[in-house]
Design a protein around this motif. Structure first.
Motif, PDB file in Angstrom:
ATOM      1  N   ASP A 186       0.824  -1.204   0.000  1.00 17.43           N
ATOM      2  CA  ASP A 186       0.000   0.000   0.000  1.00 17.43           C
ATOM      3  C   ASP A 186       0.864   1.263   0.000  1.00 17.43           C
ATOM      4  O   ASP A 186       1.582   1.544   0.959  1.00 17.43           O
ATOM      5  CB  ASP A 186      -0.904  -0.025   1.236  1.00 17.43           C
ATOM      6  N   SER A 187       0.773   2.047  -1.076  1.00 19.81           N
ATOM      7  CA  SER A 187       1.600   3.247  -1.212  1.00 19.81           C
ATOM      8  C   SER A 187       1.307   4.282  -0.120  1.00 19.81           C
ATOM      9  O   SER A 187       2.202   5.032   0.286  1.00 19.81           O
ATOM     10  CB  SER A 187       1.416   3.878  -2.596  1.00 19.81           C
ATOM     11  N   LYS A 188       0.073   4.320   0.384  1.00 17.69           N
ATOM     12  CA  LYS A 188      -0.258   5.265   1.459  1.00 17.69           C
ATOM     13  C   LYS A 188       0.490   4.909   2.744  1.00 17.69           C
ATOM     14  O   LYS A 188       0.998   5.787   3.447  1.00 17.69           O
ATOM     15  CB  LYS A 188      -1.763   5.284   1.723  1.00 17.69           C
ATOM     16  N   LYS A 189       0.548   3.622   3.067  1.00 19.76           N
ATOM     17  CA  LYS A 189       1.277   3.184   4.262  1.00 19.76           C
ATOM     18  C   LYS A 189       2.774   3.417   4.096  1.00 19.76           C
ATOM     19  O   LYS A 189       3.461   3.792   5.050  1.00 19.76           O
ATOM     20  CB  LYS A 189       0.992   1.705   4.545  1.00 19.76           C
ATOM     21  N   LYS A 219       4.202   5.774   2.314  1.00 23.59           N
ATOM     22  CA  LYS A 219       4.444   7.216   2.436  1.00 23.59           C
ATOM     23  C   LYS A 219       4.347   7.678   3.894  1.00 23.59           C
ATOM     24  O   LYS A 219       5.144   8.501   4.360  1.00 23.59           O
ATOM     25  CB  LYS A 219       3.435   7.975   1.577  1.00 23.59           C
ATOM     26  N   ARG A 220       3.386   7.148   4.622  1.00 22.23           N
ATOM     27  CA  ARG A 220       3.124   7.567   6.000  1.00 22.23           C
ATOM     28  C   ARG A 220       4.174   7.041   6.980  1.00 22.23           C
ATOM     29  O   ARG A 220       4.538   7.709   7.942  1.00 22.23           O
ATOM     30  CB  ARG A 220       1.721   7.096   6.402  1.00 22.23           C
TER      31      ARG A 220
END
Length: 151
Positions: free
Chosen positions: A92-95, A97-98
């Motif tokens: 997951d790219s959001k995870k 990045k975060r």
């Protein structure tokens, strides 16, 4: 309960051997002790022996899965074992990045293709249409040596 018996057996030097046929069918029902145990209690009953038998031998490791199960696994580790965690990995790219933040500690979340052994997989098998298994297999690693499933 059954889980404690299983770990006592291993702690006493007992072995596990894969049989070619079904020898026993375990039935998980609302009357079993495991059913009445919370998710947290079961996690703690599993993680203590896992830390003793596996993680204690590693200098550092990563956690595959930056979701709920990976976070719960990390939080359940002893403080000394938490210090060995160098990263999480995920798809997951959001995870990615975060990142992952626990208290004052921030750990990177890297793309799954960048993770290095040893690692602990905290994603359930059979829920990704075979993609998780294919991703792990692409490394050519040995389960039970280079990585372990813990989900």
């Amino acid at each position: 309960n059954d889980l404690e018996f299983f770990h006592r057996h291993l702690d006493a030097g007992g072995e596990l051997v894969k049989a070619p046929e079904t020898l026993l069918m375990y039935r998980y029902s609302s009357t079993s002790l495991s059913w009445k145990s919370s998710r947290r209690e079961l996690l703690m009953a599993r993680i203590r022996p896992f830390q003793r038998r596996v993680i204690s031998r590693w200098k550092k490791f990563s956690i595959w899965g930056a979701g709920r199960d990976g976070h719960n696994f990390f939080k359940a580790l002893s403080e000394s074992e938490k210090e060995k965690v160098e990263a999480f990995c995920d798809v997951d790219s959001k995870k990615i990045k975060r990142g992952f933040i626990s208290g004052t500690r921030k750990l990177p979340v890297v793309h799954w293709s960048e993770v290095r052994a040893p690692f602990v997989v905290c994603v359930a098998k059979g829920r990704t249409g075979g993609q998780l298994e294919a991703n792990i297999a692409s490394f050519g690693l040995v389960e039970g040596k280079d990585y372990w499933h813990f989900s």
